[in-house]
Scaffold this motif. Structure first.
Motif, PDB file in Angstrom:
ATOM      1  N   MET B   4       0.647  -1.235   0.085  1.00  0.00           N
ATOM      2  CA  MET B   4       0.036   0.134  -0.037  1.00  0.00           C
ATOM      3  C   MET B   4       0.919   1.140   0.072  1.00  0.00           C
ATOM      4  N   THR B   5       0.469   2.329  -0.690  1.00  0.00           N
ATOM      5  CA  THR B   5       1.139   3.577  -0.886  1.00  0.00           C
ATOM      6  C   THR B   5       0.189   4.379  -0.673  1.00  0.00           C
ATOM      7  N   GLN B   6       0.953   5.622   0.011  1.00  0.00           N
ATOM      8  CA  GLN B   6       0.175   6.782   0.013  1.00  0.00           C
ATOM      9  C   GLN B   6       0.710   8.258  -0.558  1.00  0.00           C
ATOM     10  N   SER B   7      -0.247   9.158  -0.860  1.00  0.00           N
ATOM     11  CA  SER B   7       0.196  10.335  -1.288  1.00  0.00           C
ATOM     12  C   SER B   7      -0.623  11.488  -0.886  1.00  0.00           C
ATOM     13  N   PRO B   8      -0.172  12.795  -0.213  1.00  0.00           N
ATOM     14  CA  PRO B   8       1.156  12.899  -0.192  1.00  0.00           C
ATOM     15  C   PRO B   8       1.614  12.144   1.202  1.00  0.00           C
ATOM     16  N   SER B   9       2.846  12.289   1.604  1.00  0.00           N
ATOM     17  CA  SER B   9       3.284  11.616   3.083  1.00  0.00           C
ATOM     18  C   SER B   9       2.883  12.746   3.863  1.00  0.00           C
ATOM     19  N   SER B  10       2.878  13.812   3.511  1.00  0.00           N
ATOM     20  CA  SER B  10       2.267  14.817   4.427  1.00  0.00           C
ATOM     21  C   SER B  10       1.909  16.059   3.761  1.00  0.00           C
ATOM     22  N   LEU B  11       0.861  17.017   4.607  1.00  0.00           N
ATOM     23  CA  LEU B  11       0.575  18.082   3.828  1.00  0.00           C
ATOM     24  C   LEU B  11       0.096  19.080   4.759  1.00  0.00           C
ATOM     25  N   SER B  12       0.209  20.404   4.378  1.00  0.00           N
ATOM     26  CA  SER B  12       0.179  21.334   5.313  1.00  0.00           C
ATOM     27  C   SER B  12      -1.458  22.147   4.837  1.00  0.00           C
ATOM     28  N   ALA B  13      -2.360  22.249   5.858  1.00  0.00           N
ATOM     29  CA  ALA B  13      -3.447  22.922   5.196  1.00  0.00           C
ATOM     30  C   ALA B  13      -4.093  23.893   6.314  1.00  0.00           C
ATOM     31  N   SER B  14      -5.112  24.623   5.598  1.00  0.00           N
ATOM     32  CA  SER B  14      -5.768  25.550   6.697  1.00  0.00           C
ATOM     33  C   SER B  14      -7.041  25.159   7.091  1.00  0.00           C
ATOM     34  N   VAL B  15      -7.696  25.711   8.374  1.00  0.00           N
ATOM     35  CA  VAL B  15      -8.995  25.355   8.537  1.00  0.00           C
ATOM     36  C   VAL B  15      -9.797  25.564   7.437  1.00  0.00           C
ATOM     37  N   GLY B  16     -10.980  24.958   7.373  1.00  0.00           N
ATOM     38  CA  GLY B  16     -11.807  25.259   6.031  1.00  0.00           C
ATOM     39  C   GLY B  16     -11.328  24.583   4.812  1.00  0.00           C
ATOM     40  N   ARG B  18     -10.418  21.804   1.733  1.00  0.00           N
ATOM     41  CA  ARG B  18     -10.661  20.636   1.108  1.00  0.00           C
ATOM     42  C   ARG B  18      -9.572  19.809   1.205  1.00  0.00           C
ATOM     43  N   VAL B  19      -9.351  18.458   1.749  1.00  0.00           N
ATOM     44  CA  VAL B  19      -8.357  17.994   1.742  1.00  0.00           C
ATOM     45  C   VAL B  19      -8.509  16.471   0.962  1.00  0.00           C
ATOM     46  N   THR B  20      -7.507  15.974   0.274  1.00  0.00           N
ATOM     47  CA  THR B  20      -7.690  14.751  -0.565  1.00  0.00           C
ATOM     48  C   THR B  20      -6.438  14.031  -0.531  1.00  0.00           C
ATOM     49  N   ILE B  21      -6.791  12.875   0.239  1.00  0.00           N
ATOM     50  CA  ILE B  21      -5.411  11.704   0.332  1.00  0.00           C
ATOM     51  C   ILE B  21      -5.602  10.702  -0.594  1.00  0.00           C
ATOM     52  N   THR B  22      -4.754  10.162  -1.255  1.00  0.00           N
ATOM     53  CA  THR B  22      -4.607   8.953  -2.244  1.00  0.00           C
ATOM     54  C   THR B  22      -4.041   7.982  -1.628  1.00  0.00           C
ATOM     55  N   CYS B  23      -4.479   6.755  -1.855  1.00  0.00           N
ATOM     56  CA  CYS B  23      -3.912   5.238  -1.470  1.00  0.00           C
ATOM     57  C   CYS B  23      -3.966   4.398  -2.603  1.00  0.00           C
ATOM     58  N   ARG B  24      -3.055   3.860  -2.885  1.00  0.00           N
ATOM     59  CA  ARG B  24      -2.854   2.829  -4.041  1.00  0.00           C
ATOM     60  C   ARG B  24      -2.312   1.360  -3.712  1.00  0.00           C
ATOM     61  N   THR B  97      -2.177  -5.092   5.190  1.00  0.00           N
ATOM     62  CA  THR B  97      -0.978  -4.081   5.217  1.00  0.00           C
ATOM     63  C   THR B  97      -1.679  -2.573   5.309  1.00  0.00           C
ATOM     64  N   PHE B  98      -1.134  -1.822   5.842  1.00  0.00           N
ATOM     65  CA  PHE B  98      -1.466  -0.452   6.371  1.00  0.00           C
ATOM     66  C   PHE B  98      -0.428   0.295   5.069  1.00  0.00           C
ATOM     67  N   GLY B  99      -0.953   1.306   4.660  1.00  0.00           N
ATOM     68  CA  GLY B  99      -0.228   2.489   4.091  1.00  0.00           C
ATOM     69  C   GLY B  99       0.770   3.209   5.064  1.00  0.00           C
ATOM     70  N   PRO B 100       1.648   3.593   4.712  1.00  0.00           N
ATOM     71  CA  PRO B 100       2.717   4.559   5.394  1.00  0.00           C
ATOM     72  C   PRO B 100       2.102   5.703   6.224  1.00  0.00           C
ATOM     73  N   GLY B 101       1.013   6.410   5.919  1.00  0.00           N
ATOM     74  CA  GLY B 101       0.100   7.185   6.602  1.00  0.00           C
ATOM     75  C   GLY B 101       0.845   8.584   5.826  1.00  0.00           C
ATOM     76  N   THR B 102      -0.523   9.560   6.049  1.00  0.00           N
ATOM     77  CA  THR B 102      -0.283  10.791   5.552  1.00  0.00           C
ATOM     78  C   THR B 102      -0.674  11.741   6.791  1.00  0.00           C
ATOM     79  N   LYS B 103       0.379  12.644   6.955  1.00  0.00           N
ATOM     80  CA  LYS B 103       0.400  13.647   8.262  1.00  0.00           C
ATOM     81  C   LYS B 103      -0.270  15.039   7.763  1.00  0.00           C
ATOM     82  N   VAL B 104      -1.251  15.296   8.159  1.00  0.00           N
ATOM     83  CA  VAL B 104      -2.068  16.605   8.015  1.00  0.00           C
ATOM     84  C   VAL B 104      -1.755  17.429   9.071  1.00  0.00           C
ATOM     85  N   ASP B 105      -1.114  18.503   8.917  1.00  0.00           N
ATOM     86  CA  ASP B 105      -0.836  19.661   9.817  1.00  0.00           C
ATOM     87  C   ASP B 105      -1.315  21.015   9.352  1.00  0.00           C
ATOM     88  N   ILE B 106      -1.363  21.932  10.294  1.00  0.00           N
ATOM     89  CA  ILE B 106      -1.625  23.184  10.116  1.00  0.00           C
ATOM     90  C   ILE B 106      -0.765  24.367   9.200  1.00  0.00           C
TER      91      ILE B 106
END
Lengths: 116, 107
Positions: B4-16, B18-24, B97-106
């Motif tokens: 399993m892969t995920q993208s992105p591995s991390s992202l920075s976003a603001s309150v409000g 729209r966030v999309t995370i992909t898993c393959r 199996t799990f993907g490696p994770g996507t960290k969403v921060d501010i």
């Protein structure tokens, strides 16, 4: 409410053994498959093992196959993980979890540290 | 084994936002794809199962889609409590199996 409480973690030397337990309550334990999932410090989740509701089927991650054994006692609503030949790379928080496919309930985890 | 892969591995976003995370998945897993949220020091929480079914009690701002090998998790309007790490997991075949994770921060 569903509760899963792990115990048995601690510090152990490489090559030694440890047995984890997970006490389940709030649901019909004997009706559910159960998993162990671990998380090394600062790392992602790693699925370890699953056991069928009646204990007849068991599957393992390649990284633990032959060293770890999952088991259950449905009369005592308890899940176990016997860990032998422990290695430094087994250091992790071990979570007990419920689920057939998806994992819908998790315990809070017990820390296993393998170090000399 | 299915990788399993995920993208992105991390992202920075603001309150409000729209966030999309992909898993393959490395091979077809039909719809046997689950999404979890994990906050520091806490156990993971199931958000989506079967690729698109919302777990009971999870807010409808979370949604999942996809089948076969490509999947997405969308958070429609990011709130402070959504800053966390998100994992996908396949339950098609063992090892689960799990993907490696996507960290969403501010941002």
């Amino acid at each position: 409410q569903v509760q899963l409480v792990e115990s048995g973690g601690g510090v152990v030397q490489p090559g030694r053994s440890l047995r984890l337990s997970c006490a389940a309550s709030g649901f019909t334990f004997s009706s559910y498959a159960m998993h162990w999932v671990r998380q090394a410090p600062g790392k992602g989740l790693e699925w370890v093992a699953v056991i069928s509701y009646d204990g007849s089927k068991k599957y393992y991650a390649d990284s633990v196959k032959g060293r770890f054994t999952i088991s259950r006692d449905n009369s005592k609503n308890t899940l176990f993980l016997q860990m032998n030949s422990l290695r430094a790379e087994d250091t992790a928080v071990f979570f007990c979890a419920r689920g057939i496919g998806e994992i819908d309930y998790w315990g809070q985890g017990t820390l296993v540290t393998v170090s000399s | 084994d299915i990788q399993m892969t995920q993208s992105p591995s991390s992202l920075s976003a603001s309150v409000g936002d729209r966030v999309t995370i992909t898993c393959r998945a490395s091979q077809s897993i039909s719809s046997y794809l689950n999404w979890y949220q994990q906050k520091p020091g806490k156990a993971p929480k199931l958000l989506i199962y079967g690729a698109s079914s919302l777990q009971s009690g999870v807010p409808s701002k979370f949604s999942g889609s996809g089948s076969g090998t490509d999947f997405t998790l969308t958070i429609s309007s990011l709130q402070p409590e959504d800053f966390a790490t998100y994992y996908c997991q396949q339950s098609y075949s063992t090892p689960f199996t799990f993907g490696p994770g996507t960290k969403v921060d501010i941002k």
